[in-house]
Design a protein around this motif. Structure first.
Motif, PDB file in Angstrom:
ATOM      1  N   GLY A   1       0.814  -1.201   0.000  1.00 59.83           N
ATOM      2  CA  GLY A   1       0.000   0.000   0.000  1.00 59.83           C
ATOM      3  C   GLY A   1       0.848   1.251   0.000  1.00 59.83           C
ATOM      4  N   GLN A   2       0.182   2.396   0.076  1.00 59.57           N
ATOM      5  CA  GLN A   2       0.902   3.660   0.096  1.00 59.57           C
ATOM      6  C   GLN A   2       0.077   4.694   0.858  1.00 59.57           C
ATOM      7  N   GLY A   3       0.769   5.758   1.275  1.00 57.76           N
ATOM      8  CA  GLY A   3       0.080   6.831   1.975  1.00 57.76           C
ATOM      9  C   GLY A   3      -0.316   6.457   3.394  1.00 57.76           C
ATOM     10  N   TYR A   4      -1.281   7.189   3.908  1.00 56.57           N
ATOM     11  CA  TYR A   4      -1.724   6.969   5.274  1.00 56.57           C
ATOM     12  C   TYR A   4      -2.411   5.611   5.419  1.00 56.57           C
ATOM     13  N   VAL A   5      -2.248   5.026   6.606  1.00 50.07           N
ATOM     14  CA  VAL A   5      -2.876   3.740   6.906  1.00 50.07           C
ATOM     15  C   VAL A   5      -4.248   4.063   7.498  1.00 50.07           C
ATOM     16  N   GLN A   6      -5.177   4.374   6.650  1.00 44.04           N
ATOM     17  CA  GLN A   6      -6.458   4.923   7.062  1.00 44.04           C
ATOM     18  C   GLN A   6      -7.543   4.510   6.077  1.00 44.04           C
ATOM     19  N   GLY A   7      -8.752   4.363   6.566  1.00 38.91           N
ATOM     20  CA  GLY A   7      -9.852   3.996   5.683  1.00 38.91           C
ATOM     21  C   GLY A   7     -11.033   3.495   6.480  1.00 38.91           C
ATOM     22  N   THR A   8     -12.036   3.002   5.787  1.00 37.05           N
ATOM     23  CA  THR A   8     -13.246   2.497   6.428  1.00 37.05           C
ATOM     24  C   THR A   8     -13.451   1.039   6.048  1.00 37.05           C
ATOM     25  N   VAL A   9     -13.667   0.207   7.064  1.00 34.79           N
ATOM     26  CA  VAL A   9     -13.970  -1.205   6.876  1.00 34.79           C
ATOM     27  C   VAL A   9     -15.423  -1.414   7.283  1.00 34.79           C
ATOM     28  N   GLU A  10     -16.221  -1.997   6.397  1.00 36.67           N
ATOM     29  CA  GLU A  10     -17.632  -2.242   6.707  1.00 36.67           C
ATOM     30  C   GLU A  10     -17.846  -3.715   7.013  1.00 36.67           C
ATOM     31  N   LEU A  11     -18.437  -3.988   8.160  1.00 40.78           N
ATOM     32  CA  LEU A  11     -18.687  -5.357   8.611  1.00 40.78           C
ATOM     33  C   LEU A  11     -20.160  -5.482   8.976  1.00 40.78           C
ATOM     34  N   ASP A  12     -20.849  -6.379   8.308  1.00 41.82           N
ATOM     35  CA  ASP A  12     -22.288  -6.571   8.549  1.00 41.82           C
ATOM     36  C   ASP A  12     -23.045  -5.257   8.471  1.00 41.82           C
ATOM     37  N   GLY A  13     -22.638  -4.407   7.531  1.00 41.25           N
ATOM     38  CA  GLY A  13     -23.321  -3.135   7.332  1.00 41.25           C
ATOM     39  C   GLY A  13     -22.914  -2.049   8.302  1.00 41.25           C
ATOM     40  N   ILE A  14     -21.976  -2.330   9.217  1.00 39.08           N
ATOM     41  CA  ILE A  14     -21.534  -1.347  10.207  1.00 39.08           C
ATOM     42  C   ILE A  14     -20.150  -0.834   9.818  1.00 39.08           C
ATOM     43  N   PRO A  15     -19.979   0.487   9.635  1.00 33.14           N
ATOM     44  CA  PRO A  15     -18.666   1.023   9.264  1.00 33.14           C
ATOM     45  C   PRO A  15     -17.735   1.183  10.461  1.00 33.14           C
ATOM     46  N   PHE A  16     -16.485   0.793  10.264  1.00 29.84           N
ATOM     47  CA  PHE A  16     -15.421   1.018  11.236  1.00 29.84           C
ATOM     48  C   PHE A  16     -14.426   1.967  10.581  1.00 29.84           C
ATOM     49  N   HIS A  17     -14.362   3.183  11.088  1.00 30.00           N
ATOM     50  CA  HIS A  17     -13.523   4.229  10.504  1.00 30.00           C
ATOM     51  C   HIS A  17     -12.149   4.191  11.175  1.00 30.00           C
ATOM     52  N   LEU A  18     -11.112   3.801  10.437  1.00 31.28           N
ATOM     53  CA  LEU A  18      -9.764   3.634  10.968  1.00 31.28           C
ATOM     54  C   LEU A  18      -8.944   4.877  10.656  1.00 31.28           C
ATOM     55  N   LEU A  19      -8.376   5.509  11.692  1.00 30.87           N
ATOM     56  CA  LEU A  19      -7.638   6.758  11.527  1.00 30.87           C
ATOM     57  C   LEU A  19      -6.146   6.548  11.759  1.00 30.87           C
ATOM     58  N   ASP A  20      -5.346   7.252  10.987  1.00 30.33           N
ATOM     59  CA  ASP A  20      -3.893   7.233  11.098  1.00 30.33           C
ATOM     60  C   ASP A  20      -3.467   8.530  11.779  1.00 30.33           C
ATOM     61  N   THR A  21      -3.123   8.469  13.067  1.00 35.30           N
ATOM     62  CA  THR A  21      -2.760   9.679  13.810  1.00 35.30           C
ATOM     63  C   THR A  21      -1.248   9.858  13.946  1.00 35.30           C
ATOM     64  N   LEU A  22      -0.464   9.023  13.282  1.00 36.97           N
ATOM     65  CA  LEU A  22       0.996   9.092  13.393  1.00 36.97           C
ATOM     66  C   LEU A  22       1.554  10.358  12.751  1.00 36.97           C
ATOM     67  N   GLU A  23       2.390  11.077  13.496  1.00 37.16           N
ATOM     68  CA  GLU A  23       3.230  12.138  12.961  1.00 37.16           C
ATOM     69  C   GLU A  23       4.666  11.647  13.109  1.00 37.16           C
ATOM     70  N   GLU A  24       5.281  11.290  11.990  1.00 34.17           N
ATOM     71  CA  GLU A  24       6.607  10.661  12.024  1.00 34.17           C
ATOM     72  C   GLU A  24       7.597  11.501  12.843  1.00 34.17           C
ATOM     73  N   GLY A  25       8.296  10.822  13.758  1.00 35.49           N
ATOM     74  CA  GLY A  25       9.312  11.486  14.564  1.00 35.49           C
ATOM     75  C   GLY A  25       8.773  12.222  15.771  1.00 35.49           C
ATOM     76  N   GLN A  26       7.466  12.150  16.014  1.00 41.35           N
ATOM     77  CA  GLN A  26       6.870  12.851  17.146  1.00 41.35           C
ATOM     78  C   GLN A  26       6.048  11.888  17.990  1.00 41.35           C
ATOM     79  N   VAL A  27       5.943  12.200  19.278  1.00 44.28           N
ATOM     80  CA  VAL A  27       5.048  11.433  20.134  1.00 44.28           C
ATOM     81  C   VAL A  27       3.614  11.919  19.940  1.00 44.28           C
ATOM     82  N   MET A  28       3.458  13.235  19.819  1.00 39.95           N
ATOM     83  CA  MET A  28       2.124  13.800  19.611  1.00 39.95           C
ATOM     84  C   MET A  28       1.552  13.343  18.282  1.00 39.95           C
ATOM     85  N   GLY A  29       0.252  13.101  18.247  1.00 32.67           N
ATOM     86  CA  GLY A  29      -0.410  12.673  17.023  1.00 32.67           C
ATOM     87  C   GLY A  29      -1.140  13.808  16.336  1.00 32.67           C
TER      88      GLY A  29
END
Length: 265
Positions: free
Chosen positions: A91-119
């Protein structure tokens, strides 16, 4: 529907966290899920997959979940490397997207800021969530690594999500489409709300922490539990169970005073 939630595995070959082997802890958790929850629709791992973000660590992670009976989805944490992760998992870019399971969306967020603890959810990541929520036809769940709110513990609040005010506004606009928010990073169970939406911290697989309210320091909890969570969704309702795992001290060694004062976060 059943969903399994892991967080903060901190894989680090040849090294220990709080007197435990992170790889042994992950293997124990995976074996427990395979034995008791193989009927789960998915396993989500909420970041800090590794401790140093090395490609060899992600390679070991890929080997650990190969052939696993439950589909696995990974999120990024502050200890991860997006580039190294992509080298192994593609893959490429942010590790982020929506996975739908049994019609229910799971919104996955990529909060990583490379080299930082803060997101952060900058550079279009929060906009992507907004668009996903607009498109959603059913209320779902939002998953991320960094705490979406202040939890009243300075060590975590000073290094949390930099644009959480903007996230709050987004959640408030779409609260009817979000059943709950799940996050990691804090290494301890926390229950809260974000713009009126329930929010839950998933415990660490390897190093439990304890809250320190009066100073910005991390502290491990030598009697705390490690484990994972199981989400049960039944129509409009849901339940969260925290599953405790028996920690395996390195070579039977007890915590030292130094280990008891420090936690990997």
């Amino acid at each position: 529907m059943k969903i399994v939630l892991f967080s903060d595995a901190h894989l680090m070959p040849g090294r220990m966290a709080c007197g435990r082997d992170p790889f042994a802890q992950l293997s124990s958790a995976l074996a427990d899920v395979a034995a008791k929850h193989a009927n789960a629709a998915a396993l989500f791992v909420l970041g800090d997959l590794t401790h140093d973000g090395g490609a060899h660590e992600y390679g070991a992670l890929a080997a650990a979940v190969k052939g696993f009976p439950v589909p696995v989805h990974f999120l990024m944490g502050n200890h991860d490397s997006r580039v190294a992760y992509r080298e192994v998992f593609g893959g490429q870019g942010y590790v982020q997207g929506t996975v739908e399971l049994d019609g229910i969306p799971f919104h996955l967020l990529d909060t990583l800021e490379e080299g930082q603890v803060m997101g952060s959810l900058g550079n279009g990541r929060l906009d992507d969530l907004e668009r996903s929520l607009v498109r959603s036809r059913a209320p779902g769940f939002v998953l991320m690594h960094h705490p979406p709110i202040s939890i009243g513990v300075p060590a975590f609040d000073l290094e949390g999500l930099s644009n959480r005010v903007d996230l709050h506004s987004c959640i408030a606009r779409h609260s009817s489409k979000i059943r709950a928010v799940f996050f990691g990073h804090c290494h301890m169970p926390v229950a809260a709300s974000v713009a009126g939406v329930p929010a839950f911290c998933i415990p660490s697989l390897v190093s439990p922490s304890m809250p320190v309210f009066d100073q910005p320091v991390y502290r491990s909890n030598p009697i705390g539990t490690v484990g994972y969570s199981v989400l049960l969704v039944d129509g409009p309702d849901f339940v969260i169970h925290n599953i405790n795992l028996e920690p395996q001290p390195a070579a039977g060694r007890a915590y030292s005073q130094q280990e008891a004062a420090h936690v990997v976060c």
